[in-house]
Design a protein around this motif. Structure first.
Motif, PDB file in Angstrom:
ATOM      1  N   ILE A  80       0.815  -1.265  -0.043  1.00 52.47           N
ATOM      2  CA  ILE A  80       0.192   0.013  -0.046  1.00 52.47           C
ATOM      3  C   ILE A  80       0.933   1.337  -0.032  1.00 52.47           C
ATOM      4  O   ILE A  80       0.659   2.165  -0.788  1.00 52.47           O
ATOM      5  N   ARG A  81       2.176   1.468   0.545  1.00 52.69           N
ATOM      6  CA  ARG A  81       2.775   2.452   0.847  1.00 52.69           C
ATOM      7  C   ARG A  81       3.725   2.586  -0.583  1.00 52.69           C
ATOM      8  O   ARG A  81       3.911   3.652  -0.939  1.00 52.69           O
ATOM      9  N   PHE A  82       3.857   1.333  -1.259  1.00 48.66           N
ATOM     10  CA  PHE A  82       4.566   1.592  -2.414  1.00 48.66           C
ATOM     11  C   PHE A  82       3.220   2.150  -3.544  1.00 48.66           C
ATOM     12  O   PHE A  82       3.855   2.966  -4.183  1.00 48.66           O
ATOM     13  N   VAL A  83       2.251   1.628  -3.516  1.00 44.51           N
ATOM     14  CA  VAL A  83       1.157   2.342  -4.506  1.00 44.51           C
ATOM     15  C   VAL A  83       0.964   3.800  -4.491  1.00 44.51           C
ATOM     16  O   VAL A  83       0.769   4.359  -5.348  1.00 44.51           O
ATOM     17  N   PHE A  84       0.752   4.111  -2.916  1.00 45.65           N
ATOM     18  CA  PHE A  84       0.255   5.301  -2.650  1.00 45.65           C
ATOM     19  C   PHE A  84       1.664   6.467  -2.424  1.00 45.65           C
ATOM     20  O   PHE A  84       1.308   7.612  -2.312  1.00 45.65           O
ATOM     21  N   GLU A  85       2.834   5.925  -2.392  1.00 45.07           N
ATOM     22  CA  GLU A  85       3.938   6.730  -2.160  1.00 45.07           C
ATOM     23  C   GLU A  85       3.796   7.807  -1.116  1.00 45.07           C
ATOM     24  O   GLU A  85       3.809   9.060  -0.906  1.00 45.07           O
ATOM     25  N   TYR A  86       3.564   7.017   0.191  1.00 47.90           N
ATOM     26  CA  TYR A  86       3.491   8.143   1.615  1.00 47.90           C
ATOM     27  C   TYR A  86       4.821   8.659   1.729  1.00 47.90           C
ATOM     28  O   TYR A  86       6.031   8.168   0.953  1.00 47.90           O
ATOM     29  N   GLY A  87       5.147   9.765   2.571  1.00 50.89           N
ATOM     30  CA  GLY A  87       6.393  10.397   2.935  1.00 50.89           C
ATOM     31  C   GLY A  87       7.212   9.377   3.475  1.00 50.89           C
ATOM     32  O   GLY A  87       6.725   8.381   4.146  1.00 50.89           O
ATOM     33  N   LEU A  88       8.641   9.737   3.516  1.00 48.92           N
ATOM     34  CA  LEU A  88       9.612   8.898   4.195  1.00 48.92           C
ATOM     35  C   LEU A  88       9.381   8.826   5.688  1.00 48.92           C
ATOM     36  O   LEU A  88       9.255   7.633   6.238  1.00 48.92           O
ATOM     37  N   TRP A  89       9.046   9.910   6.372  1.00 47.24           N
ATOM     38  CA  TRP A  89       8.643   9.888   7.718  1.00 47.24           C
ATOM     39  C   TRP A  89       7.608   9.053   7.982  1.00 47.24           C
ATOM     40  O   TRP A  89       7.730   8.200   9.050  1.00 47.24           O
ATOM     41  N   PHE A  90       6.416   9.040   7.243  1.00 47.52           N
ATOM     42  CA  PHE A  90       5.198   7.966   7.621  1.00 47.52           C
ATOM     43  C   PHE A  90       5.911   6.426   7.530  1.00 47.52           C
ATOM     44  O   PHE A  90       5.517   5.536   8.229  1.00 47.52           O
ATOM     45  N   THR A  91       6.489   6.601   6.501  1.00 44.38           N
ATOM     46  CA  THR A  91       7.073   5.177   6.081  1.00 44.38           C
ATOM     47  C   THR A  91       7.946   4.634   7.283  1.00 44.38           C
ATOM     48  O   THR A  91       7.741   3.354   7.591  1.00 44.38           O
ATOM     49  N   ILE A 147      10.682   0.518   0.750  1.00 45.01           N
ATOM     50  CA  ILE A 147      10.804   1.831   1.292  1.00 45.01           C
ATOM     51  C   ILE A 147      11.728   2.460   0.200  1.00 45.01           C
ATOM     52  O   ILE A 147      11.763   3.586  -0.334  1.00 45.01           O
ATOM     53  N   LEU A 148      13.046   1.766  -0.107  1.00 46.86           N
ATOM     54  CA  LEU A 148      14.066   2.248  -1.125  1.00 46.86           C
ATOM     55  C   LEU A 148      13.512   2.310  -2.489  1.00 46.86           C
ATOM     56  O   LEU A 148      13.644   3.217  -2.990  1.00 46.86           O
ATOM     57  N   ALA A 149      12.851   1.423  -2.911  1.00 49.73           N
ATOM     58  CA  ALA A 149      12.388   1.656  -4.245  1.00 49.73           C
ATOM     59  C   ALA A 149      11.419   2.815  -4.243  1.00 49.73           C
ATOM     60  O   ALA A 149      11.371   3.559  -5.400  1.00 49.73           O
ATOM     61  N   VAL A 150      10.389   3.006  -3.397  1.00 48.58           N
ATOM     62  CA  VAL A 150       9.483   4.307  -3.520  1.00 48.58           C
ATOM     63  C   VAL A 150      10.375   5.415  -3.505  1.00 48.58           C
ATOM     64  O   VAL A 150      10.155   6.523  -4.266  1.00 48.58           O
ATOM     65  N   HIS A 151      11.188   5.850  -2.440  1.00 52.90           N
ATOM     66  CA  HIS A 151      11.996   6.801  -2.330  1.00 52.90           C
ATOM     67  C   HIS A 151      13.138   7.166  -3.254  1.00 52.90           C
ATOM     68  O   HIS A 151      13.642   8.196  -3.464  1.00 52.90           O
ATOM     69  N   LEU A 152      13.743   5.896  -3.946  1.00 53.90           N
ATOM     70  CA  LEU A 152      14.740   5.944  -4.933  1.00 53.90           C
ATOM     71  C   LEU A 152      14.162   6.386  -6.221  1.00 53.90           C
ATOM     72  O   LEU A 152      14.459   7.276  -7.036  1.00 53.90           O
ATOM     73  N   LYS A 153      12.746   6.138  -6.480  1.00 53.79           N
ATOM     74  CA  LYS A 153      12.040   6.301  -7.738  1.00 53.79           C
ATOM     75  C   LYS A 153      11.878   7.709  -7.357  1.00 53.79           C
ATOM     76  O   LYS A 153      11.874   8.515  -8.593  1.00 53.79           O
ATOM     77  N   GLY A 154      11.170   8.366  -6.466  1.00 52.11           N
ATOM     78  CA  GLY A 154      11.220   9.780  -6.428  1.00 52.11           C
ATOM     79  C   GLY A 154      12.189  10.470  -6.652  1.00 52.11           C
ATOM     80  O   GLY A 154      12.146  11.922  -7.124  1.00 52.11           O
ATOM     81  N   ALA A 155      13.472  10.128  -6.233  1.00 55.28           N
ATOM     82  CA  ALA A 155      14.718  10.787  -6.288  1.00 55.28           C
ATOM     83  C   ALA A 155      15.163  10.806  -7.794  1.00 55.28           C
ATOM     84  O   ALA A 155      15.657  11.809  -8.157  1.00 55.28           O
ATOM     85  N   LEU A 156      14.919   9.636  -8.302  1.00 53.26           N
ATOM     86  CA  LEU A 156      15.346   9.311  -9.874  1.00 53.26           C
ATOM     87  C   LEU A 156      14.492   9.948 -11.013  1.00 53.26           C
ATOM     88  O   LEU A 156      15.001  10.423 -12.024  1.00 53.26           O
TER      89      LEU A 156
END
Length: 160
Positions: A80-91, A147-156
């Motif tokens: 769910i966190r992957f699909v909705f891309e919540y913020g890092l702090w929440f994750t 977690i890494l996939a979501v937040h690296l995807k947002g950075a890349l």
């Protein structure tokens, strides 16, 4: 009945072995209910102590293993966190309870998991706890990868 929230040290009724007939007796009993001999508590104490410690380890393992169903919840929450891309702090905050369970299992091994014992129930409990440890390590590793996939995807991939 009082509530006990300590998964690693559940309450146990102490039993020992009669020093004459070898049958299980309640520790502190004056006479053996099987053979009727007067109990020498100094002779019964080592078996009562061993029984107490082993039973506590088995009971604790059973308590912790009831939480293994949480692995499914962890995977669902991660997806769910992957699909909705919540913020890092929440994750990160929502990942802490799952790490706590992994730490409790490793604590069980430090406290109960290294005894030389031939009790088949204890050996089975220890084996199941090994499986549980592997399961929780895999689930937490999956969570970390998500977690890494979501937040690296947002950075890349810059958002427009």
């Amino acid at each position: 009945m009082p509530r006990n929230d300590d998964f690693l040290n559940p309450p146990i009724t102490p039993y020992g072995k009669c020093h004459t007939c070898g049958e299980k007796i309640l520790f502190g009993a004056e006479r053996c209910p099987n053979c009727g001999i007067e109990i020498d508590h100094e002779e019964v104490f080592p078996s009562a102590f061993n029984y107490f410690v082993i039973t506590q380890a088995i009971s604790s393992a059973n308590n912790l293993r009831t939480l293994d169903i949480g692995v499914i919840l962890l995977i669902v929450v991660s997806l769910i966190r992957f699909v909705f891309e919540y913020g890092l702090w929440f994750t990160l905050i929502t990942s802490l309870p799952w790490l706590f369970l992994l730490l409790r299992i490793t604590q069980w091994f430090r406290q109960h998991g290294n005894w030389e014992c031939s009790d088949p129930e204890y050996l089975e409990a220890r084996e199941r706890m090994r499986w549980s440890l592997k399961l929780w390590i895999a689930a937490n590793a999956f969570n970390a990868i998500v977690i890494l996939a979501v937040h690296l995807k947002g950075a890349l991939i810059p958002l427009e």
